[in-house]
Design a protein around this motif. Structure first.
Motif, PDB file in Angstrom:
ATOM      1  N   TYR A 247      20.650  47.869  53.686  1.00  0.00           N
ATOM      2  CA  TYR A 247      21.993  47.819  54.020  1.00  0.00           C
ATOM      3  C   TYR A 247      22.710  47.134  52.624  1.00  0.00           C
ATOM      4  O   TYR A 247      23.818  47.035  52.786  1.00  0.00           O
ATOM      5  N   LEU A 325      29.778  50.579  64.520  1.00  0.00           N
ATOM      6  CA  LEU A 325      28.715  50.891  63.459  1.00  0.00           C
ATOM      7  C   LEU A 325      29.639  51.539  62.172  1.00  0.00           C
ATOM      8  O   LEU A 325      29.254  51.135  60.891  1.00  0.00           O
ATOM      9  N   GLU A 382      21.757  46.470  64.150  1.00  0.00           N
ATOM     10  CA  GLU A 382      22.086  46.535  62.919  1.00  0.00           C
ATOM     11  C   GLU A 382      22.882  45.402  62.501  1.00  0.00           C
ATOM     12  O   GLU A 382      22.681  44.899  61.365  1.00  0.00           O
ATOM     13  N   SER A 436      16.417  49.911  63.279  1.00  0.00           N
ATOM     14  CA  SER A 436      17.186  48.662  63.022  1.00  0.00           C
ATOM     15  C   SER A 436      16.602  47.470  63.304  1.00  0.00           C
ATOM     16  O   SER A 436      16.722  46.514  62.877  1.00  0.00           O
ATOM     17  N   TYR A 597      23.066  53.990  54.178  1.00  0.00           N
ATOM     18  CA  TYR A 597      21.713  53.397  54.054  1.00  0.00           C
ATOM     19  C   TYR A 597      21.226  53.924  52.636  1.00  0.00           C
ATOM     20  O   TYR A 597      21.405  55.008  52.145  1.00  0.00           O
TER      21      TYR A 597
END
Length: 617
Positions: A247, A325, A382, A436, A597
């Motif tokens: 990330y 997200l 995440e 995640s 990503y």
């Protein structure tokens, strides 16, 4: 009733206790036992004398009659259990025969029939501490809290007044701030310089809020998309101290360079910012995104053999997960960024929604519930993987545990209900969520990945194994080929190895045969193809060329279809199920692929062996 019946019944009730034991004295019981002994001796004597020559059946009848008399007396006289009928708690004993592997959604017995140590918490849903952090500093272009009237049409634009200069300070530790205030828009008290949170930019200086709320009822409209001659770059965002390398590009001060190197530009970044501004304005006061309010559940076609009428109208946790997200993908967390408050409220809502078994499906219907859980789980895991906020750990761990428990142990996939033979579409979201969770350090058993690999083998098609079908008994499609390629990439990350050149080449050729803009808009297909092809762009010059061709079609199409308010229309394939929040969030996620990503570094051979043998196979 005959006249003599009452004395007979009274006599029977007095001398033949049917249920309870009468408190007879020892003298009476000794007399009864003496009579039984004498009777037994008399029967034995009769059988040896007078009835010695009687037929066998007469002897058996006499013995049977006498044995029954003795048994009746024994049953009346011997106390087998303690207590008196009618006393005690009178609680039934329940016995259940359960399979070896239980489904995750087992309806428990009522709390009052369970022992204290097995009773669920009241209420049954998890109630973790709120995730709220100190009020983030709004940037100049941050939208004001939305009102109900603003959802009908885009609000008018208002130029913000220039704020006075002040020195921004980094966010304070998580343990310091108070809980998130009520979701209703309320004025915040004046803060001291040490309590302020701002991004490291001179343009984010903040004016202390007034003591009375302003009478304004309109939020600022998202800024229009800039032309190529006037590029705009977002302010740099703080780098989380514990974010995994996957990330890291989201928070890099060189993110603009990363975007340009991997295929994006200033226009794609502005499109993302406009989408996030629209999503922020569309959030409900309680923290969720309401799917039905923005057109979800309006699909009226029969897709994939099922009548989808009404599907998606209760998928609030799914669209909330997708919206979160989109914010996380652009570097906004509940700990920092101009949308920190929106992210914190969304995570709070998902935490309050979570059921006792870890499910985040909420009130979703049959076709939605597994999608809702996996998308919401992906967002929660995440957020925890990036921030390592301890308040998120229990929610993320329980959600990941529910995904593990609902995997079909035979074919290794997921479907609408726990244990159903699954499909590739569900597999992709579940693998992303568990990936995640794995990056966050949560326990994901190794057998989950080997089972998923088993399912991928069952849906693999094509001469080189690059195509994929929806289910093992169906034909390959471009959508499932795109999702299948990304699933293979996630699996090789966990199990070791790499996607075969032939497999990748066959998949890429199929995807390039159906570029964005060449047919009906299918954001679901575009999303997975973008993730898979962007990831492989550094694999070879051929892969680089394939990505550039795909990315060119994607950017042109998405920028052309984006509305002036920052959203994307719901008139797409599956858009009638997910609504406008779904289309806007997933389009923004596709435009964040340049930095969302980063591919993992290849593992050594020894690491792959250990990974493969880290759990039961």
């Amino acid at each position: 009733m005959p006249a003599g019946a009452v004395p007979i019944i009274a006599f029977a009730e007095r001398f033949s206790p049917p249920v309870a034991w009468l408190p007879l004295g020892w003298n009476r019981w000794l007399a009864i036992w003496f009579v039984l002994a004498a009777g037994s001796a008399g029967v034995a004597l009769l059988l040896r004398t007078r009835l010695r020559k009687a037929s066998a059946w007469r002897k058996c009848a006499l013995l049977s009659l006498w044995v029954h008399v003795v048994l009746v007396v024994l049953a009346t006289a011997v106390q087998i259990v303690s207590g008196v009928p009618g006393e005690g708690p009178d609680e039934p004993i329940r016995v259940a025969l359960l399979p070896a592997e239980l489904p995750a959604e087992v309806v428990p017995a009522k709390a009052e029939t369970l022992p204290k140590w097995e009773r669920p918490q009241d209420p049954a849903r998890l109630e973790p501490p709120p995730l709220a952090l100190p009020e983030p500093t709004p940037a100049e272009d941050a939208p004001v809290e939305p009102t109900d009237e603003q959802y009908a049409e885009p609000p008018p634009s208002e130029a913000p007044s220039p704020p006075p200069e002040s020195t921004p300070t980094p966010p304070e530790p998580l343990s310091a701030p108070p809980l998130l205030p009520s979701p209703q828009p309320e004025p915040a008290p004046a803060q001291s310089p040490s309590d302020k949170q701002a991004e490291p930019s001179v343009d984010t200086a903040v004016e202390p809020p007034p003591t009375e709320p302003p009478p304004s009822t309109a939020a600022e409209a998202p800024a229009p998309k800039p032309s190529a001659s006037t590029p705009q770059q977002p302010a740099p965002r703080p780098t989380p101290p514990v974010a995994p390398p996957t990330y890291a590009a989201r928070f890099s001060p060189d993110r603009a360079e990363i975007v340009a190197r991997r295929g994006g530009n200033a226009q794609t970044e502005q499109a993302v910012r406009s989408a996030l501004a629209w999503l922020a304005a569309a959030q409900d006061p309680d923290g969720r995104w309401n799917a039905a309010r923005f057109g979800a559940g309006g699909e009226r076609r029969t897709l994939l053999g099922h009548d989808r009428a009404g599907t998606g109208s209760r998928a609030d946790s799914a669209v909330t997960g997708l919206a979160l997200l989109a914010f996380l993908g652009s570097g906004h967390t509940h700990q920092g960024g101009e949308y920190a408050r929106h992210v914190a409220r969304g995570l709070d809502w998902l935490a309050a929604l979570q059921a006792h078994d870890g499910s985040l499906a909420g009130e979703a219907t049959t076709f939605d519930r597994t999608y809702c859980h996996s998308m919401a789980t992906l967002a929660v895991c995440e957020a925890y993987a990036i921030t390592r906020d301890a308040r998120l750990r229990r929610v993320a761990a329980a959600a990941a545990g529910h995904s593990v428990a609902t995997q079909n142990p035979q074919d290794g996939s997921w479907r609408y209900w726990p244990g159903m033979p699954g499909d590739t579409s569900q597999l992709g979201w579940q693998l992303m969520a568990l990936k995640s969770a794995d990056l966050a350090g949560l326990d994901v058993p190794a057998v989950v990945w080997t089972r998923a690999d088993r399912f991928m083998r069952s849906v693999t098609r094509g001469a080189s194994g690059g195509l994929a079908s929806y289910r093992p008994d169906s034909r390959p499609t471009t959508s499932m080929t795109a999702e299948g390629l990304f699933c293979r990439q996630l699996l090789v990350d966990r199990l070791g190895g790499a996607v075969d050149d032939g497999c990748y080449g066959e998949a890429a050729a199929t995807l390039l045969g159906e570029l964005p803009g060449s047919g009906e808009a299918n954001l679901y297909y575009w999303y997975y193809a973008t993730l898979a092809l962007c990831r492989e762009q550094d694999r070879s010059p051929v892969a680089k060329a394939a990505w550039q061709r795909w990315n060119d079609g994607l950017v042109r199409t998405l920028l052309a279809q984006q509305r002036t308010d920052g959203s994307w229309p719901a008139s797409t394939l599956w858009g009638g199920c997910g609504g406008q929040v779904y289309t806007t969030a997933i389009a923004a996620l596709s435009l964040e692929a340049y930095y969302r990503y980063l591919p993992m570094e290849p593992e050594t051979e020894l690491a792959r062996r250990r990974e493969w043998r880290s759990g039961p196979q």
